[in-house]
Design an enzyme around this catalytic site. Structure first.
Site, PDB file in Angstrom:
ATOM      1  N   CYS A  65       0.869  -1.178   0.000  1.00 12.57           N
ATOM      2  CA  CYS A  65       0.000   0.000   0.000  1.00 12.57           C
ATOM      3  C   CYS A  65       0.905   1.227   0.000  1.00 12.57           C
ATOM      4  O   CYS A  65       2.128   1.094  -0.078  1.00 12.57           O
ATOM      5  CB  CYS A  65      -0.996  -0.002   1.159  1.00 12.57           C
ATOM      6  N   HIS A  98      15.341 -12.182  12.579  1.00 13.70           N
ATOM      7  CA  HIS A  98      15.033 -11.980  13.992  1.00 13.70           C
ATOM      8  C   HIS A  98      13.566 -12.136  14.340  1.00 13.70           C
ATOM      9  O   HIS A  98      13.238 -12.492  15.470  1.00 13.70           O
ATOM     10  CB  HIS A  98      15.491 -10.585  14.431  1.00 13.70           C
ATOM     11  N   ARG A 136      11.556 -14.794  21.875  1.00 19.47           N
ATOM     12  CA  ARG A 136      10.855 -13.516  21.767  1.00 19.47           C
ATOM     13  C   ARG A 136       9.582 -13.653  20.947  1.00 19.47           C
ATOM     14  O   ARG A 136       8.544 -13.071  21.285  1.00 19.47           O
ATOM     15  CB  ARG A 136      11.788 -12.473  21.154  1.00 19.47           C
TER      16      ARG A 136
END
Length: 144
Positions: A65, A98, A136
């Site tokens: 977009c 990551h 994480r």
């Protein structure tokens, strides 16, 4: 490999160029984006892409977009989706290594088409590092 792609009116030219690149590399592409420059509502094109990635009928997703923000915000409402907004190859590498991003969000008004194609290629060829990063990622979903 199957990819799911979606775009609003700001990303139509980008989508066509990316699909041509992907198909030239032998990828299957499910097109959920608009094919015109007429104004549309980006969530209508984001939800099918995020659903295919979540349900594993597509390996990865690509959303485009104007700023990349709207499509990223919408996709990230889906459980198990990690949509990363990227504006250069270095950010793409990190979002894959990551964050194990499974959807690449591209800001059409802030990148050139050739950069977007390079980012897609980088996204598809950068592996997740795992290890400490997996810990994480496991903390991202809400446990309500």
């Amino acid at each position: 490999m199957t990819l799911s792609i979606g775009n609003d009116h700001a990303g139509t030219a980008y989508k066509f160029a990316i699909v041509a690149f992907l198909e030239s590399k032998g990828y299957m592409v499910n097109n959920h984006g608009t094919d015109t420059d007429d104004s549309v509502d980006y969530p209508d094109f984001v939800h099918p892409v995020a659903t295919e990635v979540k349900e594993k009928t597509a390996d990865f997703g690509i959303l485009i977009c104007g700023s990349g923000n709207g499509v990223a915000m919408t996709a990230n409402k889906h459980q198990d989706i990690r949509a990363g907004l990227c504006w250069n190859k270095e950010i793409v590498v990190l979002t894959r290594q990551h964050n194990n991003a499974n959807i690449l969000c591209i800001p059409a008004r802030f990148t050139a088409i050739h950069q977007a194609i390079e980012m897609v290629d980088t996204f598809l060829n950068t592996p997740f590092e795992g290890g400490r990063h997996q810990n994480r990622i496991d903390k991202i979903p809400l446990s309500c």
